[in-house]
Design an enzyme around this catalytic site. Structure first.
Site, short mmCIF file in Angstrom:
data_model
loop_
_atom_site.label_atom_id
_atom_site.label_comp_id
_atom_site.label_asym_id
_atom_site.label_seq_id
_atom_site.Cartn_x
_atom_site.Cartn_y
_atom_site.Cartn_z
N ALA A 1 0.84 -1.20 0.00
CA ALA A 1 0.00 0.00 0.00
C ALA A 1 0.87 1.26 0.00
O ALA A 1 1.19 1.81 1.06
CB ALA A 1 -0.93 -0.01 1.20
N GLY B 1 -9.55 -7.99 -38.61
CA GLY B 1 -10.81 -7.77 -37.91
C GLY B 1 -11.03 -8.74 -36.76
O GLY B 1 -11.59 -8.37 -35.71
N GLU C 1 4.47 -0.20 -11.05
CA GLU C 1 5.87 -0.30 -10.67
C GLU C 1 6.68 0.88 -11.22
O GLU C 1 7.87 0.80 -11.46
CB GLU C 1 6.49 -1.62 -11.14
CG GLU C 1 6.71 -2.63 -10.03
CD GLU C 1 5.43 -3.33 -9.62
OE1 GLU C 1 4.33 -2.82 -9.93
OE2 GLU C 1 5.51 -4.39 -8.96
#
Length: 379
Positions: A122, A340, A363
């Protein structure tokens, strides 16, 4: 340590597992945003939750070079599968490996290595993404503990996490990058709240979410290590390791995209001829193969330097920067080669095209890698 023979066997088993069990589940993972429970259980049985963690704490104790080779195999399928155990081995687990006390390592690393506990890293905040040195989440001393307040954003594995490695400012007067600590915060602690899963462009099955801390009180031994101001340097060291792993993931995805492109070019006809006969198709395949080989060589070289301790900063950034940019180009060519059909949902190259875009962001963005590389060069 894992012997060469044991490691070769691990790679062989992992390669077979990826192709036999994980790849057939890719479309379902993308559709449901869920990794099947059976794959989670098998990942734990194979030791994948702790392959980068020290053997003395229940991990496989692989070298960085070996971790990269494992990641090349993991990159051949949906990136969400590696994400299951990526934070345990990587940025969250490495916080404890690099900076934890012996007691913290004994308490947490065996549980991370077994998959009993899922850890999250965190660091990122709404106003501190590419520059986390300016984070504002606070850790205030309170008797023999700390009280944490703040909001973290785009936190990988947050909805499944049992514990967070939370970076918070311990000295509000310190300049950016200083006065930041890192704390072990249980996910079910009072004052910790995880928001609903983010709805992302790609990488379905790899969950991210906001995490808020409101008066979350942790004991004094929740501080990782013994320095209340060493968190930022710990984050940077952990991220350097993570950048090398992400670079290897990109190379693994490149291999898959190229194989999908070659197979389609051989099988698809246009005007009565296989499209592989057309020089424009051959040129795109050649460009992709060349970039793949260059990225693979760069990543393996960077891993050697990391293990030797000669370069644990510039080389990981260079590898991550080049590989994450190159895999985007290769994914774009793969969709172009498919025409496609490459734009239709359910086709592997379309899914991977969406998945790989994130590699240039987390990162540390490509722009941050440029700064790291240049600063190291100019020292």
């Amino acid at each position: 340590m894992v012997s060469t023979t044991e490691f070769d066997e691990l790679i062989e088993v992992l390669r077979d597992f990826i192709r036999r069990e994980v790849m057939p589940a890719e479309a379902g993972i993308d559709e449901s945003d869920e990794i099947p429970d059976r794959l989670i259980a098998q990942a734990k049985e194979m030791g994948l939750y702790g392959y980068a963690l020290p053997a003395k704490f229940g991990g496989l104790g692989l070298s960085v070079q070996q971790q990269v080779l494992v990641t090349l195999e993991l990159g051949y399928t949906s990136p969400a599968f590696r994400s299951l155990f990526g934070t345990n081995n990587g940025i969250a687990g490495q916080v404890l490996v690099l900076a934890g006390t012996e007691e913290q390592r004994k308490q947490w690393l065996p549980r991370l290595a077994s998959g009993e506990v899922v850890a999250s890293f965190a660091l990122t905040e709404p106003d501190a993404g590419s520059d986390p040195s300016r984070l504002v989440t606070s850790a205030t001393p309170d008797g023999d503990g700390w009280v944490i307040d703040g909001l973290k954003r785009y936190i990988t594995n947050a909805p499944a996490a049992d514990v967070f490695m939370v970076f918070a400012r311990t000295d509000p007067q310190a300049p950016p990058g200083k006065g930041i600590g890192v704390f072990i915060v249980p996910a079910r602690l009072d004052g910790v709240a995880v928001a609903a899963r983010d709805h992302k462009m790609g990488q379905a099955g790899a969950w991210t979410a906001d995490v808020s801390f409101s008066g979350a009180r942790v004991p004094g031994d929740a501080l990782v290590g013994e320095a209340a101001a060493a968190g930022y340097s710990t984050a940077m060291r952990s991220l350097a390791h993570g950048r090398l792993v992400i670079a290897a993931m990109c190379v693994g995805v490149m291999a898959r995209l190229i194989d999908e492109s070659v197979t389609y070019a051989r099988e698809r006809s246009q005007g009565g001829h296989p499209i592989a006969d057309y020089q424009l198709i051959q040129a795109m395949l050649a460009d992709s193969q060349t970039e793949y080989m260059a990225a693979r060589a760069l990543v393996l070289d960077a891993a050697d330097r990391y293990d030797a301790g000669t370069d644990q900063r510039l080389a990981p950034s260079a590898a991550k920067y080049f590989a994450s940019e190159a895999v985007g180009r290769i994914a774009d060519r793969a969709v172009q080669i498919h025409g496609g059909s490459g734009y239709m949902r359910g086709v592997p190259v379309e899914r991977l095209y969406r998945d790989v875009r994130l590699f240039r962001i987390y990162e540390g963005t490509s722009q941050i890698q440029q700064l790291v590389i240049a600063r190291e060069m100019l020292r």
